[in-house]
Motif scaffolding. Structure first.
Motif, mmCIF file in Angstrom:
data_model
loop_
_atom_site.group_PDB
_atom_site.id
_atom_site.type_symbol
_atom_site.label_atom_id
_atom_site.label_comp_id
_atom_site.label_asym_id
_atom_site.label_seq_id
_atom_site.Cartn_x
_atom_site.Cartn_y
_atom_site.Cartn_z
ATOM 1 N N ARG A 31 0.897 -1.203 -0.011
ATOM 2 C CA ARG A 31 0.126 0.022 0.068
ATOM 3 C C ARG A 31 0.822 1.199 -0.104
ATOM 4 N N GLU A 32 2.080 1.141 0.801
ATOM 5 C CA GLU A 32 2.698 2.440 0.846
ATOM 6 C C GLU A 32 3.424 2.604 -0.314
ATOM 7 N N MET A 33 3.857 1.518 -0.941
ATOM 8 C CA MET A 33 4.659 1.637 -2.499
ATOM 9 C C MET A 33 3.538 2.044 -3.190
ATOM 10 N N PHE A 34 2.262 1.506 -3.544
ATOM 11 C CA PHE A 34 1.390 2.176 -4.277
ATOM 12 C C PHE A 34 1.083 3.487 -4.158
ATOM 13 N N TRP A 35 1.240 4.002 -2.828
ATOM 14 C CA TRP A 35 0.697 5.611 -2.596
ATOM 15 C C TRP A 35 2.038 6.190 -3.394
ATOM 16 N N ARG A 36 3.238 6.045 -3.135
ATOM 17 C CA ARG A 36 4.421 6.519 -3.723
ATOM 18 C C ARG A 36 4.283 6.537 -5.140
ATOM 19 N N ASP A 37 4.093 5.700 -6.024
ATOM 20 C CA ASP A 37 3.883 5.347 -7.281
ATOM 21 C C ASP A 37 2.745 6.234 -7.676
ATOM 22 N N ARG A 38 1.587 6.165 -7.188
ATOM 23 C CA ARG A 38 0.692 7.041 -7.602
ATOM 24 C C ARG A 38 0.720 8.411 -7.495
ATOM 25 N N ARG A 39 1.444 8.824 -6.404
ATOM 26 C CA ARG A 39 1.791 10.312 -6.175
ATOM 27 C C ARG A 39 2.669 10.815 -7.358
ATOM 28 N N ARG A 40 3.912 9.814 -7.865
ATOM 29 C CA ARG A 40 4.727 10.352 -8.843
ATOM 30 C C ARG A 40 3.837 10.136 -10.020
ATOM 31 N N ILE A 41 3.018 9.306 -10.311
ATOM 32 C CA ILE A 41 2.069 9.403 -11.595
ATOM 33 C C ILE A 41 1.315 10.543 -11.951
ATOM 34 N N VAL A 42 0.660 11.025 -10.582
ATOM 35 C CA VAL A 42 -0.288 12.093 -10.368
ATOM 36 C C VAL A 42 0.443 13.513 -10.745
ATOM 37 N N LEU A 94 -4.094 31.403 -14.756
ATOM 38 C CA LEU A 94 -4.825 31.083 -13.573
ATOM 39 C C LEU A 94 -4.760 29.365 -13.678
ATOM 40 N N ALA A 95 -4.803 28.868 -14.886
ATOM 41 C CA ALA A 95 -4.288 27.454 -15.159
ATOM 42 C C ALA A 95 -3.221 27.087 -14.591
ATOM 43 N N LEU A 96 -2.278 27.778 -14.961
ATOM 44 C CA LEU A 96 -0.804 27.587 -14.507
ATOM 45 C C LEU A 96 -0.469 27.714 -13.012
ATOM 46 N N LEU A 97 -1.028 28.793 -12.634
ATOM 47 C CA LEU A 97 -1.113 28.979 -11.045
ATOM 48 C C LEU A 97 -1.706 27.584 -10.443
ATOM 49 N N TYR A 98 -2.852 27.667 -10.859
ATOM 50 C CA TYR A 98 -3.458 26.480 -10.017
ATOM 51 C C TYR A 98 -2.609 25.165 -10.398
ATOM 52 N N LEU A 99 -2.252 24.852 -11.333
ATOM 53 C CA LEU A 99 -1.630 23.711 -11.352
ATOM 54 C C LEU A 99 -0.391 23.396 -10.549
ATOM 55 N N LYS A 100 0.275 24.782 -10.417
ATOM 56 C CA LYS A 100 1.570 24.832 -9.488
ATOM 57 C C LYS A 100 1.233 24.352 -8.034
ATOM 58 N N VAL A 101 -0.081 25.072 -7.671
ATOM 59 C CA VAL A 101 -0.545 25.011 -6.359
ATOM 60 C C VAL A 101 -0.920 23.566 -5.982
ATOM 61 N N VAL A 102 -1.626 22.932 -7.031
ATOM 62 C CA VAL A 102 -2.317 21.636 -6.922
ATOM 63 C C VAL A 102 -0.961 20.623 -6.729
ATOM 64 N N ARG A 103 0.051 20.721 -7.852
ATOM 65 C CA ARG A 103 1.266 19.793 -7.638
ATOM 66 C C ARG A 103 1.872 19.960 -6.176
ATOM 67 N N ALA A 104 1.854 21.128 -5.765
ATOM 68 C CA ALA A 104 2.531 21.216 -4.184
ATOM 69 C C ALA A 104 1.512 20.444 -3.222
ATOM 70 N N ALA A 105 0.480 20.567 -3.418
ATOM 71 C CA ALA A 105 -0.258 19.884 -2.627
ATOM 72 C C ALA A 105 -0.371 18.491 -2.641
ATOM 73 N N VAL A 106 -0.255 17.937 -3.920
ATOM 74 C CA VAL A 106 -0.272 16.362 -4.001
ATOM 75 C C VAL A 106 1.092 16.081 -3.575
ATOM 76 N N PHE A 107 2.148 16.745 -3.796
ATOM 77 C CA PHE A 107 3.380 16.429 -3.303
ATOM 78 C C PHE A 107 3.362 16.419 -1.670
ATOM 79 N N ILE A 108 2.774 17.247 -1.116
ATOM 80 C CA ILE A 108 2.685 17.158 0.583
ATOM 81 C C ILE A 108 1.761 16.119 1.086
ATOM 82 N N PHE A 109 0.447 16.021 0.369
ATOM 83 C CA PHE A 109 -0.756 15.624 0.898
ATOM 84 C C PHE A 109 -0.964 14.094 0.374
ATOM 85 N N GLY A 110 -0.430 13.859 -0.815
ATOM 86 C CA GLY A 110 -0.611 12.637 -1.610
ATOM 87 C C GLY A 110 -1.396 12.920 -2.748
#
Length: 196
Positions: A74-85, A127-143
Motif C-alpha cells: 500500500r505504501e509503495m502504491f501510494w508513492r507510485d501513484r503520487r509520482r504518476i499524478v 490561472l491554469a498555470l497557477l492552479y496547477l502549481k498549487v495542486v502539484r505542491a499539494a499532491v506532493f505534500i498530502f498525496g
C-alpha cells in the motif's frame, strides 16, 4: 522586503481567483470529453483523455488498506501513484504552454481577436498555470488521493483552454485552415515536439 510583500499580494490574489473559480458554476459538464468527441490541438499530450479515475482513483488503495499484511504494498502504491499524478499534472502544464503558443501562432497568422478576448485567454492561462502549481505542491505534500476534486478542476481548466484554442481555429477561413494546420505542424516539428 518589498519583494516579499509583492509575492504575498500576488499569491493572495491568485488564491482569491482560485476560490472564485471553485464557487463559479457555469452549467457546463464537468468533463466535456467524457460525453463527446474531442479532437485536440496538435502537439498536446494525452493527459486530458484517459478516464479520470484511472489516474486519480483510490479504490485499489482503499482495498489494500483493508489488508494489514499488505501495508508495504500500500505504501509503495501510494508513492507510485503520487509520482504518476505529479507527472500527469506536469503534462497538463506543458499543454497550457502549447495552447498559449498555438494561440500566438494563430494571431500571427491573421486570426482577428479583440483585446477583451485576449485578456480573457491570458487570464485563463495564468490561472491554469497557477492552479496547477498549487495542486502539484499539494499532491506532493498530502498525496495523490487527498485532492480528487482539485485534480478534476485542474483537468477542466486545461480542457477549457483547449476548447478555446479549437474555437479560434474554427474562425480561420476554410480556404486557409489546411495551410494553417500544416504550418502549425511544421512549427511543432521545429520545436522538437510530436504532432499526433
Amino acid at each position: 522586503m518589498v519583494g516579499i510583500i509583492v509575492t504575498f499580494l500576488v499569491s493572495a490574489l491568485g488564491l482569491c481567483l482560485l476560490f472564485v473559480f471553485f464557487l463559479r458554476h457555469d452549467g457546463t459538464a464537468k468533463h466535456p470529453n467524457d460525453n463527446q468527441a474531442h479532437v485536440p490541438v496538435a502537439g498536446l499530450s494525452a493527459a486530458l483523455f484517459p478516464p479520470f479515475d484511472i489516474i486519480v482513483g483510490n479504490d485499489d488503495y482503499r482495498k489494500l488498506g483493508t489488508m494489514p499484511e499488505l501495508k508495504s504494498v500500500r505504501e509503495m502504491f501510494w508513492r507510485d501513484r503520487r509520482r504518476i499524478v505529479l507527472m500527469w499534472l506536469g503534462e497538463l502544464q506543458k499543454d497550457v504552454h502549447v495552447l498559449w503558443k498555438f494561440r500566438r501562432f494563430l494571431v500571427r497568422n491573421g486570426l482577428l481577436v479583440t483585446f477583451r478576448e485576449e485578456v480573457g485567454v491570458v487570464f485563463a492561462g495564468l490561472l491554469a498555470l497557477l492552479y496547477l502549481k498549487v495542486v502539484r505542491a499539494a499532491v506532493f505534500i498530502f498525496g495523490p488521493f487527498a485532492l480528487h476534486r482539485a485534480l478534476g478542476k485542474a483537468r477542466l481548466l486545461v480542457e477549457r483552454l483547449s476548447i478555446w484554442g479549437e474555437g479560434a481555429l474554427d474562425r480561420v477561413p476554410a480556404a486557409r485552415k489546411a495551410e494553417i494546420e500544416q504550418r502549425w505542424t511544421q512549427q511543432l516539428l521545429a520545436m522538437g515536439m510530436r504532432t499526433g
